[in-house]
Motif scaffolding. Structure first.
Motif, PDB file in Angstrom:
ATOM      1  N   PHE A 117     -14.430  40.834  48.924  1.00 55.76           N
ATOM      2  CA  PHE A 117     -15.537  40.614  47.988  1.00 55.76           C
ATOM      3  C   PHE A 117     -16.625  41.649  48.214  1.00 55.76           C
ATOM      4  O   PHE A 117     -16.589  42.397  49.195  1.00 55.76           O
ATOM      5  CB  PHE A 117     -16.116  39.207  48.139  1.00 55.76           C
ATOM      6  CG  PHE A 117     -16.294  38.771  49.581  1.00 55.76           C
ATOM      7  CD1 PHE A 117     -17.228  39.384  50.402  1.00 55.76           C
ATOM      8  CD2 PHE A 117     -15.500  37.749  50.113  1.00 55.76           C
ATOM      9  CE1 PHE A 117     -17.392  38.988  51.710  1.00 55.76           C
ATOM     10  CE2 PHE A 117     -15.656  37.356  51.441  1.00 55.76           C
ATOM     11  CZ  PHE A 117     -16.602  37.974  52.232  1.00 55.76           C
ATOM     12  N   THR A 118     -17.581  41.702  47.319  1.00 55.52           N
ATOM     13  CA  THR A 118     -18.745  42.562  47.490  1.00 55.52           C
ATOM     14  C   THR A 118     -19.806  41.779  48.246  1.00 55.52           C
ATOM     15  O   THR A 118     -20.054  40.618  47.938  1.00 55.52           O
ATOM     16  CB  THR A 118     -19.349  42.952  46.123  1.00 55.52           C
ATOM     17  OG1 THR A 118     -18.269  43.254  45.256  1.00 55.52           O
ATOM     18  CG2 THR A 118     -20.284  44.124  46.253  1.00 55.52           C
ATOM     19  N   LEU A 119     -20.425  42.415  49.232  1.00 59.85           N
ATOM     20  CA  LEU A 119     -21.464  41.730  49.998  1.00 59.85           C
ATOM     21  C   LEU A 119     -22.666  41.438  49.118  1.00 59.85           C
ATOM     22  O   LEU A 119     -22.994  42.224  48.218  1.00 59.85           O
ATOM     23  CB  LEU A 119     -21.898  42.606  51.177  1.00 59.85           C
ATOM     24  CG  LEU A 119     -20.838  42.877  52.239  1.00 59.85           C
ATOM     25  CD1 LEU A 119     -21.333  43.951  53.207  1.00 59.85           C
ATOM     26  CD2 LEU A 119     -20.499  41.588  52.995  1.00 59.85           C
ATOM     27  N   THR A 120     -23.357  40.315  49.390  1.00 56.19           N
ATOM     28  CA  THR A 120     -24.624  40.076  48.698  1.00 56.19           C
ATOM     29  C   THR A 120     -25.666  41.023  49.291  1.00 56.19           C
ATOM     30  O   THR A 120     -25.478  41.569  50.381  1.00 56.19           O
ATOM     31  CB  THR A 120     -25.118  38.632  48.893  1.00 56.19           C
ATOM     32  OG1 THR A 120     -25.428  38.439  50.283  1.00 56.19           O
ATOM     33  CG2 THR A 120     -24.071  37.615  48.458  1.00 56.19           C
ATOM     34  N   ASP A 164     -28.507  29.415  54.885  1.00 60.34           N
ATOM     35  CA  ASP A 164     -28.011  28.121  54.480  1.00 60.34           C
ATOM     36  C   ASP A 164     -26.486  28.110  54.523  1.00 60.34           C
ATOM     37  O   ASP A 164     -25.849  29.167  54.494  1.00 60.34           O
ATOM     38  CB  ASP A 164     -28.488  27.906  53.039  1.00 60.34           C
ATOM     39  CG  ASP A 164     -28.789  26.461  52.781  1.00 60.34           C
ATOM     40  OD1 ASP A 164     -28.272  25.625  53.525  1.00 60.34           O
ATOM     41  OD2 ASP A 164     -29.523  26.192  51.826  1.00 60.34           O
ATOM     42  N   VAL A 165     -25.932  26.922  54.573  1.00 56.97           N
ATOM     43  CA  VAL A 165     -24.489  26.766  54.501  1.00 56.97           C
ATOM     44  C   VAL A 165     -23.961  27.500  53.272  1.00 56.97           C
ATOM     45  O   VAL A 165     -24.530  27.395  52.189  1.00 56.97           O
ATOM     46  CB  VAL A 165     -24.121  25.275  54.389  1.00 56.97           C
ATOM     47  CG1 VAL A 165     -22.634  25.103  54.189  1.00 56.97           C
ATOM     48  CG2 VAL A 165     -24.597  24.529  55.618  1.00 56.97           C
ATOM     49  N   GLY A 166     -22.912  28.299  53.455  1.00 58.60           N
ATOM     50  CA  GLY A 166     -22.292  28.959  52.312  1.00 58.60           C
ATOM     51  C   GLY A 166     -22.919  30.282  51.926  1.00 58.60           C
ATOM     52  O   GLY A 166     -22.501  30.911  50.965  1.00 58.60           O
ATOM     53  N   THR A 167     -23.924  30.745  52.687  1.00 59.21           N
ATOM     54  CA  THR A 167     -24.537  32.023  52.341  1.00 59.21           C
ATOM     55  C   THR A 167     -23.743  33.189  52.921  1.00 59.21           C
ATOM     56  O   THR A 167     -24.053  34.347  52.643  1.00 59.21           O
ATOM     57  CB  THR A 167     -25.994  32.111  52.836  1.00 59.21           C
ATOM     58  OG1 THR A 167     -26.028  31.737  54.203  1.00 59.21           O
ATOM     59  CG2 THR A 167     -26.896  31.198  52.014  1.00 59.21           C
ATOM     60  N   GLY A 168     -22.747  32.875  53.749  1.00 59.69           N
ATOM     61  CA  GLY A 168     -21.861  33.929  54.222  1.00 59.69           C
ATOM     62  C   GLY A 168     -22.281  34.592  55.517  1.00 59.69           C
ATOM     63  O   GLY A 168     -22.292  35.822  55.637  1.00 59.69           O
ATOM     64  N   LYS A 169     -22.582  33.769  56.532  1.00 62.84           N
ATOM     65  CA  LYS A 169     -22.993  34.330  57.814  1.00 62.84           C
ATOM     66  C   LYS A 169     -21.800  34.877  58.594  1.00 62.84           C
ATOM     67  O   LYS A 169     -21.947  35.792  59.399  1.00 62.84           O
ATOM     68  CB  LYS A 169     -23.686  33.245  58.661  1.00 62.84           C
ATOM     69  CG  LYS A 169     -25.011  32.806  58.066  1.00 62.84           C
ATOM     70  CD  LYS A 169     -25.693  31.753  58.909  1.00 62.84           C
ATOM     71  CE  LYS A 169     -24.918  30.471  58.988  1.00 62.84           C
ATOM     72  NZ  LYS A 169     -24.719  29.812  57.675  1.00 62.84           N
ATOM     73  N   THR A 170     -20.641  34.281  58.332  1.00 64.11           N
ATOM     74  CA  THR A 170     -19.466  34.656  59.116  1.00 64.11           C
ATOM     75  C   THR A 170     -19.213  36.157  59.084  1.00 64.11           C
ATOM     76  O   THR A 170     -18.962  36.792  60.113  1.00 64.11           O
ATOM     77  CB  THR A 170     -18.219  33.923  58.581  1.00 64.11           C
ATOM     78  OG1 THR A 170     -18.532  32.541  58.466  1.00 64.11           O
ATOM     79  CG2 THR A 170     -17.034  34.113  59.486  1.00 64.11           C
ATOM     80  N   PRO A 187     -23.333  33.796  47.672  1.00 61.74           N
ATOM     81  CA  PRO A 187     -22.468  34.648  46.861  1.00 61.74           C
ATOM     82  C   PRO A 187     -22.391  34.073  45.445  1.00 61.74           C
ATOM     83  O   PRO A 187     -22.372  32.856  45.276  1.00 61.74           O
ATOM     84  CB  PRO A 187     -21.122  34.564  47.572  1.00 61.74           C
ATOM     85  CG  PRO A 187     -21.439  34.237  48.985  1.00 61.74           C
ATOM     86  CD  PRO A 187     -22.684  33.424  48.952  1.00 61.74           C
ATOM     87  N   ASN A 223     -20.397  33.415  43.322  1.00 62.16           N
ATOM     88  CA  ASN A 223     -19.307  32.629  42.749  1.00 62.16           C
ATOM     89  C   ASN A 223     -19.608  31.136  42.611  1.00 62.16           C
ATOM     90  O   ASN A 223     -18.805  30.375  42.121  1.00 62.16           O
ATOM     91  CB  ASN A 223     -18.009  32.846  43.538  1.00 62.16           C
ATOM     92  CG  ASN A 223     -18.204  32.555  45.015  1.00 62.16           C
ATOM     93  OD1 ASN A 223     -19.283  32.138  45.433  1.00 62.16           O
ATOM     94  ND2 ASN A 223     -17.165  32.781  45.802  1.00 62.16           N
ATOM     95  N   GLN A 260     -26.747  39.880  52.647  1.00 67.13           N
ATOM     96  CA  GLN A 260     -25.730  40.155  53.676  1.00 67.13           C
ATOM     97  C   GLN A 260     -25.786  41.617  54.106  1.00 67.13           C
ATOM     98  O   GLN A 260     -25.764  41.930  55.295  1.00 67.13           O
ATOM     99  CB  GLN A 260     -24.326  39.834  53.152  1.00 67.13           C
ATOM    100  CG  GLN A 260     -23.977  38.350  53.171  1.00 67.13           C
ATOM    101  CD  GLN A 260     -22.629  38.082  52.498  1.00 67.13           C
ATOM    102  OE1 GLN A 260     -22.283  38.737  51.512  1.00 67.13           O
ATOM    103  NE2 GLN A 260     -21.877  37.120  53.010  1.00 67.13           N
TER     104      GLN A 260
HETATM  105  P1  ADP Z   1     -21.717  30.168  56.172  1.00 69.01           P
HETATM  106  O1  ADP Z   1     -21.111  30.399  57.534  1.00 69.01           O
HETATM  107  O2  ADP Z   1     -23.002  30.881  55.995  1.00 69.01           O
HETATM  108  O3  ADP Z   1     -21.808  28.723  55.819  1.00 69.01           O
HETATM  109  P2  ADP Z   1     -19.343  31.438  55.331  1.00 69.01           P
HETATM  110  O4  ADP Z   1     -19.492  32.676  56.083  1.00 69.01           O
HETATM  111  O5  ADP Z   1     -18.409  30.403  55.873  1.00 69.01           O
HETATM  112  O6  ADP Z   1     -20.768  30.779  55.090  1.00 69.01           O
HETATM  113  O7  ADP Z   1     -18.988  31.798  53.830  1.00 69.01           O
HETATM  114  C1  ADP Z   1     -18.763  30.810  52.863  1.00 69.01           C
HETATM  115  C2  ADP Z   1     -17.683  31.236  51.903  1.00 69.01           C
HETATM  116  O8  ADP Z   1     -18.153  32.299  51.074  1.00 69.01           O
HETATM  117  C3  ADP Z   1     -16.447  31.758  52.612  1.00 69.01           C
HETATM  118  O9  ADP Z   1     -15.332  31.266  51.929  1.00 69.01           O
HETATM  119  C4  ADP Z   1     -16.557  33.269  52.472  1.00 69.01           C
HETATM  120  O10 ADP Z   1     -15.301  33.879  52.434  1.00 69.01           O
HETATM  121  C5  ADP Z   1     -17.267  33.415  51.148  1.00 69.01           C
HETATM  122  N1  ADP Z   1     -18.105  34.616  51.030  1.00 69.01           N
HETATM  123  C6  ADP Z   1     -18.906  35.143  51.967  1.00 69.01           C
HETATM  124  N2  ADP Z   1     -19.550  36.223  51.496  1.00 69.01           N
HETATM  125  C7  ADP Z   1     -19.166  36.374  50.217  1.00 69.01           C
HETATM  126  C8  ADP Z   1     -19.494  37.300  49.182  1.00 69.01           C
HETATM  127  N3  ADP Z   1     -20.369  38.288  49.381  1.00 69.01           N
HETATM  128  N4  ADP Z   1     -18.905  37.137  47.974  1.00 69.01           N
HETATM  129  C9  ADP Z   1     -18.034  36.134  47.769  1.00 69.01           C
HETATM  130  N5  ADP Z   1     -17.676  35.238  48.692  1.00 69.01           N
HETATM  131  C10 ADP Z   1     -18.238  35.335  49.912  1.00 69.01           C
END
Ligand code: ADP
Ligand code: MG
Length: 705
Positions: A274-277, A304-310, A455, A457, A280
């Motif tokens: 995917f493209t980074l926000t 926040d949860v789902g913001t893509g910290k991983t 993200p 989506n 990110q």
């Molecule tokens: P967090 O740890 O912040 O709760 P995650 O890192 O688990 O969030 O990411 C949540 C979901 O979003 C995962 O399925 C991840 O693959 C997806 N994701 C992360 N960054 C992006 C992005 N830039 N665009 C689309 N999907 C993303």
């Protein structure tokens, strides 16, 4: 207000640390009063002087009873004529106290505070402050604020603003007033902890004036000026303490300059699906820049949860591989650690980074194998739980520690992980959106990167929240059934695992049985609790992930890190018991896939605050906005739970209302520490004294002056 300059030479050097003297040194404080003061959290003279009034009776503006316009607030003074305690109904008591002055009579009315009837006797002279109303032809004030006037108080003495203190059994607000007045005379001349240059620049009153005015203001408007100055002082003490802490880590500890010439970071970037926000990207550049700098990184990523910290963490891990060094990433729970393996693992594999997972349930044989490869450097990245900080885990060259959900770890655990290498960068991540003011105070020694946007989506209303009154339970269960019929899955979250903690708590064990046998006999109900053995938890999670469980009954172990995109409905039992942050975290577990989510909170809030919390969670999905709201509703102590940062309580400063003061204090503190890190210059010495006390209390004292 004109603020006279403080003549430092007039301060008696013998009084330098008057704040630190035991409160027994104050006049009239015998052993009985020492005990009473201790109940108020007062053990030193400084504590006593910082026991600020929580309100004032403005006697400069008392009015004859009859002259107070109906509907307006006023203070009146009169003699008690009559005291009545009525019990019109079994659970209702009403106290009426009538007072009279030369102009008329007013009745103070209190509901369900029967003790009010015992506070005063007929003929006592009291002041009553509140809103003047008319009821059945009689002037009255509902729940007014009342204070006994000393018989000795003459009309002239009444012409002032009377402080009102939080009191305790055996120590009335009147006595506190006397103790504090004397303490001000005897000890009020402590050296000003705010350096005079800053005081002048910020237009703040000197200490001696402010402490006098906060306790015994000549006029009510002096209180604001005094409060501002004292609030700034509290912020400055804390901000200087965290600035010193930061200085000791960032400027004094050895760092490691990571090298970005390898192939792993590039491979990771190329492999992203995917493209980074924008957030990110910014966070990743900040992290990578910190890591490449020669001084240690000390950074927190808040998202926040789902913001893509991983993925942000993955870049940091990949950079260590590029540098030929190692990284450790620690999670607070077994479940979350396994989650890393599933979410982080593929990213690391794609980047060609070797990794392993180490937890409490790793078999002995596997553990030995991993430890060997970690100490030889064959494994670059070690993911895991507290298992990582055990004695026998040693790295060839650890240069990065990533700590997830760091509020669940103590400072000591962070340090333990960090000490596994000679120069270790620290990256902490949290999905608990902390209000900015709180982050700056409690984690002021950390730099921050915020992930505010998700993200793209997921549309913002992807997850709908409904507060469900108990009467509509059946409907909610029907919604769950419908979702399952459409192939989705659901969570039911219960507050407690065991019975007996509270009668209305629906224990998860019992609830799972009840749902399976009575509500969803045709569905597959599973159970996941914190008390289960790690292996069992893994099995249940796997079944849920595979879709072999339709409804998963769980305790809050699922709060962190579970990612099952097919789960779209969550029911939370006893929703009123949760804080906003926790509810928000729970909500983050659903609607993670393409299907929209439904968050059903079963709640019967009994308090206003509880109702406001329920309204807030239903109103917004913005974690940072909810965090601000939580802070406003519950105060900072509740927000962080245990005061793990170890910083002292704020007495007068507010994290909600004083953000401008906080930011000013933070800027001043960082500047001070950069110029005079040990706070030993004459003008900084009183501040240094206080800051060293804070740092000593928090166990981070390094011998420095
Ligand atoms: P967090 O740890 O912040 O709760 P995650 O890192 O688990 O969030 O990411 C949540 C979901 O979003 C995962 O399925 C991840 O693959 C997806 N994701 C992360 N960054 C992006 C992005 N830039 N665009 C689309 N999907 C993303
Ligand atoms: Mg995560």
């Amino acid at each position: 207000m004109t603020v006279p300059a403080l003549d430092v030479r007039s301060v008696d050097p013998a009084l330098r640390n008057a704040w630190d003297l035991p409160v027994g040194s104050a006049r009239h404080v015998d052993s009985r009063r020492i005990e009473a003061l201790a109940r108020l959290g007062i053990s030193t003279i400084g504590d006593l002087l910082r026991h600020y009034p929580f309100r004032y009776l403005d006697l400069t503006a008392t009015m004859p009873i009859r002259d107070v316009p109906l509907g307006s607030e006023a203070t009146v003074v009169g003699h008690v004529r009559d005291i009545r305690l009525k019990k019109p109904r079994p659970r209702l008591s009403i106290v009426e106290i009538a007072i009279a002055d030369d102009s008329g009579v007013v009745v103070g009315v209190w509901f369900n505070q029967p003790y009010m009837a015992k506070r005063f006797s007929v003929d006592d002279r009291i002041a009553m402050a509140g809103r003047m109303e008319m009821d059945f032809g009689l002037r009255q004030m509902r729940s007014p604020f009342v204070e006994r006037m000393d018989a000795a108080e003459t009309p002239e003495e009444l012409g002032r603003v009377l402080p009102v203190y939080r009191a305790t059994e055996g120590l009335s607000t009147n006595w506190l007033r006397r103790l504090i007045a004397d303490a001000l005379l005897d000890f009020g001349a402590v050296p000003d902890p705010i350096p005079s240059a800053i005081r002048v620049r910020r237009g703040l009153a000197p200490y001696w004036w402010a402490v006098g005015a906060i306790h015994f203001p000549r006029q009510l408007r002096d209180v604001d000026e005094a409060r501002r100055r004292l609030a700034y002082e509290e912020h400055l003490l804390l901000q200087t303490a965290v600035a010193v802490r930061r200085h000791r880590i960032v400027d004094l500890q050895p760092g490691y300059a990571h090298c970005a010439t390898g192939t792993h970071v590039a491979a990771l970037r190329a492999s992203l699906p995917f493209t980074l926000t924008a957030d990110q990207s910014t966070a990743i550049s900040e992290v990578l820049a910190d890591m490449q700098a020669p001084s240690p990184m000390n950074r927190m990523v808040l998202g926040d949860v789902g913001t893509g910290k991983t993925v942000v963490a993955a870049f940091a891990l990949a950079l260590t591989a590029d540098s030929g060094t190692q990284a450790a990433m620690m999670a607070p729970t077994e479940v979350l650690a396994h989650q890393y393996a599933t979410s982080m693992g593929p990213l690391l594999d794609a980047a060609g980074v070797t990794w392993a997972l180490l937890t409490g349930s790793t078999s002995q044989q596997r553990r030995r194998e991993i430890l060997k490869k970690v100490s030889s450097g064959e494994i670059s990245v070690l993911l895991g739980t507290h298992a990582l900080i055990q004695q026998d885990v040693s790295f060839k060259r650890l240069t990065l520690a990533v700590v997830d959900e760091q509020h669940r770890f103590g400072v000591q655990q962070r340090l333990r992980l960090r000490s596994k290498g000679p120069a270790v960068d620290l990256l902490v991540m949290t999905a608990t959106p902390i209000p900015r003011s709180l982050a700056l105070t409690h984690y002021g020694d950390l730099d921050t990167s915020f992930l505010r946007t998700r993200p793209a989506n997921r549309p913002p209303d992807h997850v709908r929240t409904v507060i469900v009154p108990h009467a509509r339970r059946a409907e909610a269960y029907e919604t769950v059934r419908n979702a399952v019929r459409q192939g989705r899955q659901a969570y039911v979250v219960c507050a407690l695992v065991e019975e007996g903690d509270s009668p209305e708590a629906r224990a998860a064990n019992r609830e799972a049985e009840r749902l399976q046998s009575r509500v969803f006999p045709d569905l597959r109900v599973g159970l996941l609790t914190g008390k289960m053995r790690p292996g069992d938890k893994q099995r249940v999670m796997a079944l849920f992930r595979e879709g072999a469980i339709d409804v998963l009954v769980a305790t809050t172990v699922i709060e962190v890190g579970i990612d099952v995109p097919n789960a779209t409905v969550m029911i939370v039992e006893n929703g009123e018991r949760y804080g906003l942050a926790q509810l928000h975290q729970l909500r983050g577990r659903i609607g993670r896939g393409e299907h929209p989510g439904l968050f059903l909170v079963f709640a019967d809030p009994k308090t206003d605050e509880g109702r406001q919390r329920m309204e807030a969670i239903a109103r917004t999905d913005d974690g940072f906005a909810l965090a601000e709201e939580d802070l406003r509703l519950r105060g900072e102590g509740e927000i962080l739970g245990s005061r793990q940062s170890g910083l002292p309580q704020l007495h007068i400063a507010s994290l909600v209302d004083d953000e401008d003061l906080l930011l000013a204090a933070r800027a001043d503190a960082r500047e001070l520490v950069s110029v005079d890190p040990d706070l030993v210059c004459a003008q900084n010495a009183p501040l240094g004294h206080e800051v060293r006390a804070i740092l000593a209390d928090t166990g981070s004292a390094v011998s420095s002056g």
